[in-house]
Design an enzyme around this catalytic site. Structure first.
Site: not given
Ligand SMILES: *[C@@H]1O[C@H](CO)[C@@H](O)[C@H](O)[C@H]1NC(C)=O
Ligand SMILES: *[C@@H]1O[C@H](CO)[C@@H](O)[C@H](O)[C@H]1NC(C)=O
Ligand SMILES: *[C@@H]1O[C@H](CO)[C@@H](O)[C@H](O)[C@H]1NC(C)=O
Ligand SMILES: *[C@@H]1O[C@H](CO)[C@@H](O)[C@H](O)[C@H]1NC(C)=O
Ligand SMILES: *[C@@H]1O[C@H](CO)[C@@H](O)[C@H](O)[C@H]1NC(C)=O
Length: 379
Positions: A351, A348, A47
């Protein structure tokens, strides 16, 4: 000028210059990678670099909707941030288009200029190997070896043969990672101890080394292999492993044991890079120091105009000391977003914000650029 004044002035200039060399302002090296004349960038990873693969596999993913993407794209693209990622800034700096996600059927704009195979939630080890250790990789089964298969399928489409591929990939930059952070993250959140997770490091590092070897054998000349972050500073870990034992935290209020573990992985990874370099002396294989670059953000938070009271709080999230709750994650119903994401390092809880990624990318480019030996033909 009096002698003391000129001395003072000189020390000031010197201090300023050293600060500048260590942490140059972002705009100063925005163009350096252009000197490498890369015509393509290929990305493997998770991610930290996914520009839209996971949301094609799992359209119901949180990352497929706002507030993800809100501050740059005004819509979700599958990037796990409020805007651009480090790989986007690296592409911009290299003067190539932002990388398309391999699984995006509409992918066109980076055509011929690289491809992004990274999948959010993916692991360095295949999911069945993790399952044998009773670790469930719940988000995706497109681990590093799957991403490599996609990459070679893609190369088969653009090259006539191996020789042609070697020629075509000469001016490409390869990013192998960041990857491995999720292998450890799943294990830790599924109750494995740090000792058990430490025992996984050899296999994870070997998987990354094997991937880099396959990339080099396909014709890569310049490969960046990033390490993992100091996860003990991230809201998700600070929340999940919160403790009343104040000696568990370091001077930046990060969890020492977890950061020590990240350092251990990174040391082993750098050993693997040295071994690879001995085997392939004409290839530039460069370690990407995400660990220390991230700590630089925390240390320079005030100077960088982050809100110093919020450096360990998620911007998008709710509850607890770190504005994070695993059962009420960003993108869920009634989960608020902070008014000014540029105040925050963490987007978040897992990240980073676009601003944090932008700063990290410019520092990393500054560090990596000379090591890529762009003025050396490497043949
Ligand atoms: C592809 O792009 C078209 C036109 O922008 C859009 O209508 C369509 O929904 C897109 N398809 C996918 C799968 O994203
Ligand atoms: C995992 O892989 C299998 C095939 O190997 C596939 O059918 C399945 O959809 C995949 N699951 C996920 C969550 O991607
Ligand atoms: C920390 O201490 C408080 C009060 O002594 C207690 O309520 C809380 O459960 C403790 N938290 C942890 C994580 O041990
Ligand atoms: C740090 O990690 C190393 C390697 O896993 C381990 O031997 C050591 O005990 C750890 N130290 C602390 C303070 O956690
Ligand atoms: C997280 O959210 C759940 C559901 O709202 C709640 O029950 C729980 O207490 C929260 N946990 C923390 C640590 O705030």
């Amino acid at each position: 000028m009096s002698k003391t004044f000129s001395n003072m002035f000189f020390s000031f200039v010197l201090a300023f210059i050293s600060l500048f060399l260590l942490f140059p302002p972002p705009q100063c090296n925005a163009l350096t990678l252009q000197d490498c004349k890369f015509d393509a960038i290929y990305q493997l990873g998770d991610s930290i670099a996914d520009t839209g693969n996971l949301i094609r596999e799992s359209p119901q993913s949180r990352f497929a909707s706002l507030p993800y993407g809100q501050n740059f794209f005004k819509k979700a693209t599958g990037r796990c941030s409020n805007g651009l990622l480090m790989i986007d800034y690296i592409a911009q700096s290299a003067g190539v288009p932002l990388l398309d996600a391999y699984l995006n059927p509409n992918a066109t704009f980076s055509h011929g200029h690289g491809m992004n195979f990274a999948v959010a939630g993916s692991t360095a080890l295949p999911v069945n190997v993790l399952l044998e250790k009773r670790i469930v990789a719940s988000v995706t089964n497109s681990s590093l070896s799957t991403q490599l298969d996609w990459m070679f399928t893609y190369f088969n489409g653009i090259c006539y043969d191996d020789k042609d591929c070697h020629e075509k990939l000469k001016r490409s930059l390869f990013m192998v990672g960041e990857i491995g952070g999720n292998d450890y993250g799943y294990a830790l959140f599924q109750g494995k101890t740090l000792e058990e997770v430490t025992a996984m490091v050899s296999d994870v590092v070997q998987a990354i080394k094997d991937a880099a070897t396959r990339v080099i054998e396909s014709g890569a000349l310049r490969v960046i292999i990033p390490g993992i972050f100091p996860v003990g500073c991230f809201p998700i870990y600070l929340t999940g492993f919160q403790t009343n034992d104040s000696t568990a935290y370091d001077e930046l209020h990060c969890l020492k044991g977890l950061n020590n573990f990240s350092m251990y992985h990174n040391e082993r990874l750098q050993q693997a890079i040295q071994e690879l370099t001995l085997q392939h002396p004409n290839i530039a294989i460069v370690y990407g120091d995400y660990y220390n670059t991230f700590l630089g953000l925390l240390r320079q938070a005030r100077l960088l105009r982050f809100d110093v009271k919020s450096v360990q709080k998620a911007c998008c999230g709710v509850g607890g000391e770190y504005n994070f709750n695993l059962t009420r994650d960003c993108g869920g119903p009634d989960v608020p977003v902070c008014p000014n994401p540029d105040d925050h390092i963490s987007w978040d809880g897992v990240h980073l914000t676009q601003k944090a990624y932008n700063t990290m990318a410019s520092w990393l480019i500054h560090d990596i650029f000379p090591k890529l030996q762009c003025f050396n033909p490497l043949i």
